[in-house]
Design a protein around this motif. Structure first.
Motif, mmCIF file in Angstrom:
data_model
loop_
_atom_site.group_PDB
_atom_site.id
_atom_site.type_symbol
_atom_site.label_atom_id
_atom_site.label_comp_id
_atom_site.label_asym_id
_atom_site.label_seq_id
_atom_site.Cartn_x
_atom_site.Cartn_y
_atom_site.Cartn_z
ATOM 1 N N LEU A 18 0.075 2.873 8.782
ATOM 2 C CA LEU A 18 -0.822 2.848 7.615
ATOM 3 C C LEU A 18 -1.880 1.755 7.789
ATOM 4 O O LEU A 18 -3.051 1.958 7.478
ATOM 5 C CB LEU A 18 -0.024 2.613 6.335
ATOM 6 C CG LEU A 18 0.578 3.887 5.716
ATOM 7 C CD1 LEU A 18 1.419 3.536 4.499
ATOM 8 C CD2 LEU A 18 -0.516 4.879 5.339
ATOM 9 N N ALA A 19 -1.443 0.614 8.328
ATOM 10 C CA ALA A 19 -2.392 -0.467 8.574
ATOM 11 C C ALA A 19 -3.457 -0.005 9.568
ATOM 12 O O ALA A 19 -4.654 -0.267 9.403
ATOM 13 C CB ALA A 19 -1.672 -1.698 9.103
ATOM 14 N N GLY A 20 -3.003 0.723 10.620
ATOM 15 C CA GLY A 20 -3.954 1.270 11.591
ATOM 16 C C GLY A 20 -4.901 2.256 10.943
ATOM 17 O O GLY A 20 -6.104 2.290 11.238
ATOM 18 N N THR A 21 -4.345 3.041 10.012
ATOM 19 C CA THR A 21 -5.179 4.021 9.312
ATOM 20 C C THR A 21 -6.259 3.321 8.498
ATOM 21 O O THR A 21 -7.407 3.779 8.446
ATOM 22 C CB THR A 21 -4.312 4.896 8.375
ATOM 23 O OG1 THR A 21 -3.279 5.484 9.145
ATOM 24 C CG2 THR A 21 -5.143 5.991 7.725
ATOM 25 N N VAL A 22 -5.887 2.202 7.879
ATOM 26 C CA VAL A 22 -6.869 1.451 7.089
ATOM 27 C C VAL A 22 -8.025 1.005 7.991
ATOM 28 O O VAL A 22 -9.196 1.129 7.633
ATOM 29 C CB VAL A 22 -6.210 0.236 6.387
ATOM 30 C CG1 VAL A 22 -7.268 -0.692 5.807
ATOM 31 C CG2 VAL A 22 -5.260 0.714 5.293
ATOM 32 N N THR A 23 -7.674 0.513 9.197
ATOM 33 C CA THR A 23 -8.727 0.111 10.138
ATOM 34 C C THR A 23 -9.612 1.317 10.501
ATOM 35 O O THR A 23 -10.839 1.228 10.493
ATOM 36 C CB THR A 23 -8.100 -0.477 11.412
ATOM 37 O OG1 THR A 23 -7.232 -1.543 11.026
ATOM 38 C CG2 THR A 23 -9.169 -0.995 12.356
ATOM 39 N N SER A 24 -8.964 2.447 10.778
ATOM 40 C CA SER A 24 -9.722 3.657 11.108
ATOM 41 C C SER A 24 -10.660 4.035 9.963
ATOM 42 O O SER A 24 -11.826 4.377 10.175
ATOM 43 C CB SER A 24 -8.780 4.827 11.391
ATOM 44 O OG SER A 24 -8.035 4.580 12.555
ATOM 45 N N LEU A 25 -10.130 3.965 8.736
ATOM 46 C CA LEU A 25 -10.943 4.330 7.571
ATOM 47 C C LEU A 25 -12.109 3.367 7.387
ATOM 48 O O LEU A 25 -13.207 3.773 7.001
ATOM 49 C CB LEU A 25 -10.081 4.360 6.306
ATOM 50 C CG LEU A 25 -9.229 5.619 6.141
ATOM 51 C CD1 LEU A 25 -8.336 5.503 4.906
ATOM 52 C CD2 LEU A 25 -10.111 6.862 6.024
ATOM 53 N N MET A 76 11.916 3.053 11.089
ATOM 54 C CA MET A 76 11.005 4.154 10.755
ATOM 55 C C MET A 76 10.020 3.717 9.686
ATOM 56 O O MET A 76 8.823 3.906 9.814
ATOM 57 C CB MET A 76 11.827 5.367 10.269
ATOM 58 C CG MET A 76 10.961 6.603 9.997
ATOM 59 S SD MET A 76 10.291 7.317 11.523
ATOM 60 C CE MET A 76 9.259 8.581 10.861
ATOM 61 N N GLY A 77 10.554 3.049 8.634
ATOM 62 C CA GLY A 77 9.699 2.556 7.563
ATOM 63 C C GLY A 77 8.708 1.546 8.105
ATOM 64 O O GLY A 77 7.525 1.576 7.748
ATOM 65 N N ASN A 78 9.167 0.719 8.993
ATOM 66 C CA ASN A 78 8.316 -0.282 9.620
ATOM 67 C C ASN A 78 7.178 0.371 10.417
ATOM 68 O O ASN A 78 6.022 -0.039 10.331
ATOM 69 C CB ASN A 78 9.177 -1.151 10.546
ATOM 70 C CG ASN A 78 8.445 -2.419 10.921
ATOM 71 O OD1 ASN A 78 7.498 -2.789 10.221
ATOM 72 N ND2 ASN A 78 8.870 -3.056 11.983
ATOM 73 N N LEU A 79 7.543 1.431 11.158
ATOM 74 C CA LEU A 79 6.558 2.156 11.948
ATOM 75 C C LEU A 79 5.463 2.739 11.048
ATOM 76 O O LEU A 79 4.274 2.594 11.314
ATOM 77 C CB LEU A 79 7.238 3.278 12.734
ATOM 78 C CG LEU A 79 6.292 4.269 13.404
ATOM 79 C CD1 LEU A 79 5.524 3.574 14.521
ATOM 80 C CD2 LEU A 79 7.059 5.463 13.970
#
Lengths: 211, 254
Positions: A9-16, A1-4
Motif C-alpha cells: 500500500l505504501a508503494g501504491t501511494v508512491t505510485s499514485l 501477509m498483513g505486513n506485505l
C-alpha cells in the motif's frame, strides 16, 4: 501477509503520487507544447517538433536515467530521485498530450472560428469557450489510453531507485521466494486502471449531450 | 443613407484574381441580392466585407467608417483595432453551414455574444434571445442542442444569433444551399419577413425567384466582376448583358 500488504500500500501511494503529480504538470504543459508545435514561427515549431520527436522516439526508461544523471555529470550535483522521476515523466507525457491536443484542436471546423470572429469574440474567449470544450470531448478516448499507460509506466520509477509499487513487490518476491507479491501488484494496477477507465467512461457519457 | 460603400475591391488567391475591382453601395433599408455562377466571387465578396478574408486592394466603408483603404502606392491599410471591432458589429453574417456552436444550447448560442461582446446582462440577453426565437417560430427549442434540430431550424437559430447583436446590415452567404429543398422555404420566409421590416440585407443566393421577390436591387457577378446591376424587374426580365442572359436562361429552362 498483513505486513506485505501494508508495504505494498505504501508503494501504491508512491505510485499514485507520481501519477497525480505527472498529470498535474504535464496536462497544462502539453497544451503549451501543442501551441508551440502549431506556431506560425518556424523556429519555434521546429524546435518543439524536435522535442516531441526525442520524447516519443526514445525509451522513457532512458529519459529517466538521463534526467537523473545528466545534471550530476554536468553540474556535479543532482536533485532527489523523486523529483527526477516527476521531471522525467512530466516532460515525456507532455509530448504525448501535446500531440493529442493538437489533433483535437485541428479537428475543430474552421467555421467555428469564423462564426466566433464575426460575432466579435476575442481570440481568448474563442479558445476557452468555443474551441476548448469541443476539443475536450474529442480527445477523451485518446487521453484515456494515455492515462492508463501512465498508471503502468509509474513502475519505471524504480530504475532510478524510487520504491514504488512494483519495486516493493519485487523486493518482497525476492525475500519470500514467491511470485505472489508480483501477482498482487498486478491486481493493484488492474484496480487503479479500472477506476481510471470508469472515470473516462463517465466523462464521455457526461459530454454525450451533443455530437 | 449609405451604409456600405465598396470601391474597386480586389482580392487574389495565390495570384489568381477572385475579385477584380468591385464597386457598389448599399443604402439603409435596402435589400441587395448578389447572383452569379459558382466561383464568380460572390461569397468572397461577403467574406471580405465581414473581415474573414483580407483584401488586396480597394476601399470599404461601413456606417461612415473607413474599414480599409488602399494608398496611391497600392498599400492596403486596415483601420485600427477598435474601428475594425465596431465595423464587425455593424455587420452580421449568416453562413451557408450555420456554424452554430454544437456544445451550447440554442439559447446560449444566441446569448453568448450578447453577454461577452456587448456586455449585456444574462437576463437581458435571454430576453432578446427569446423574442428572436419566438419570431423564428422556435420558442419551444431554447433548451435543445443544434444536433437535435433540422437544418432549417439550425439556420433560423443562426439568423437569430446574428440578429441578437443588432447589426446594421445582415449578410447571408447562400443561406439555403446546405438545406434539403423542402426546408429552403422556411428560411426564405424568415428573410422575406426581415425585408418587410426594412432590415438592410445583402443576400448571396442561387434562388432566383426568391432574389426577384425580395430584392430592391440585384447584382449579377461573373468572373470577379459586376456584370450587371439593377432592379430585379429589369435584371431578370430585360437583362442587357449577354452573359446575364445566358446565366438566367440556364435557370429558367431546367
Amino acid at each position: 501477509m498483513g505486513n506485505l500488504l501494508l508495504q505494498m500500500l505504501a508503494g501504491t501511494v508512491t505510485s499514485l503520487k507520481i501519477f497525480i503529480l505527472t498529470l498535474l504538470f504535464s496536462l497544462p504543459l502539453g497544451l503549451l507544447v501543442a501551441k508551440g508545435r502549431m506556431s506560425k514561427n518556424p523556429i519555434i515549431s521546429n524546435m518543439v517538433n524536435m522535442y516531441i520527436m526525442i520524447m516519443r522516439g526514445t525509451p522513457l526508461i532512458l529519459q529517466l536515467l538521463f534526467v537523473y544523471f545528466a545534471p550530476y555529470y554536468i553540474f556535479g550535483t543532482s536533485y532527489d530521485r523523486f523529483t527526477a522521476v516527476i521531471v522525467g515523466f512530466v516532460i515525456n507525457y507532455a509530448a504525448y498530450f501535446a500531440e493529442i491536443y493538437r489533433g483535437g484542436i485541428q479537428s475543430i471546423p474552421i467555421g467555428q472560428y469564423e462564426a466566433s470572429l464575426v460575432l466579435g469574440f476575442s481570440k481568448a474567449h474563442t479558445f476557452t469557450h468555443i474551441v476548448a470544450p469541443q476539443v475536450v470531448k474529442r480527445i477523451i478516448p485518446a487521453m484515456g489510453n494515455e492515462v492508463i499507460t501512465l498508471v503502468k509506466d509509474t513502475a519505471l520509477a524504480q530504475t532510478i531507485g524510487v520504491a514504488e509499487l512494483f519495486r516493493v513487490a519485487q523486493n518482497a518476491a525476492a525475500r519470500q521466494f514467491s511470485t505472489m507479491p508480483i501477482f498482487i501488484a498486478g491486481v493493484f494496477y488492474f484496480i487503479m486502471n479500472a477506476l481510471v477507465s470508469r472515470s473516462f467512461d463517465l466523462l464521455e457519457k457526461k459530454l454525450n449531450y451533443y455530437h | 443613407m449609405e451604409i456600405i460603400s465598396v470601391e474597386n475591391l480586389k482580392k487574389e488567391f495565390d495570384g489568381l484574381g477572385v475579385l477584380k475591382g468591385i464597386s457598389f453601395t448599399l443604402n439603409k433599408g435596402e435589400v441587395l441580392s448578389i447572383i452569379g455562377p459558382s466561383g464568380s466571387g460572390k461569397s468572397t465578396l461577403l467574406r471580405c466585407l465581414t473581415q474573414l478574408e483580407p483584401i488586396d486592394g480597394g476601399k470599404i466603408e461601413v456606417c461612415s467608417k473607413t474599414m480599409v483603404s488602399t494608398s496611391e502606392e497600392g498599400k492596403v491599410v486596415y483601420a485600427d483595432k477598435q474601428t475594425l471591432k465596431e465595423v464587425r458589429l455593424n455587420l452580421g453574417l449568416v453562413f451557408q453551414n450555420f456554424n452554430l456552436f454544437p456544445h451550447m444550447s440554442v439559447l446560449r448560442n444566441i446569448t453568448e455574444a450578447q453577454m461577452h461582446v456587448l456586455g449585456r446582462s444574462k437576463e437581458e440577453a435571454a430576453r432578446t434571445a427569446r423574442t428572436l426565437l419566438a419570431k423564428m417560430g422556435l420558442e419551444e427549442k431554447e433548451k435543445a442542442y443544434p444536433c437535435q434540430l433540422s437544418g432549417g431550424q439550425q439556420q433560423r437559430v443562426s439568423i437569430a444569433r446574428a440578429l441578437a447583436l443588432n447589426p446594421d446590415v445582415l449578410c447571408f452567404d447562400e443561406p439555403t444551399s446546405a438545406l434539403d429543398p423542402e426546408l429552403t422555404g422556411e428560411i426564405l420566409k424568415v428573410i422575406k419577413d426581415l425585408a418587410k421590416e426594412k432590415m438592410t440585407m445583402i443576400v448571396v443566393t442561387h434562388e432566383m425567384s426568391f432574389a426577384r421577390d425580395i430584392s430592391d436591387r440585384v447584382i449579377f457577378m461573373d468572373d470577379g466582376l459586376i456584370v450587371e446591376e439593377g432592379s430585379p424587374d429589369i435584371l431578370f426580365n430585360n437583362p442587357t448583358n449577354p452573359r446575364t442572359k445566358r446565366f438566367l436562361n440556364r435557370y429558367e429552362q431546367p
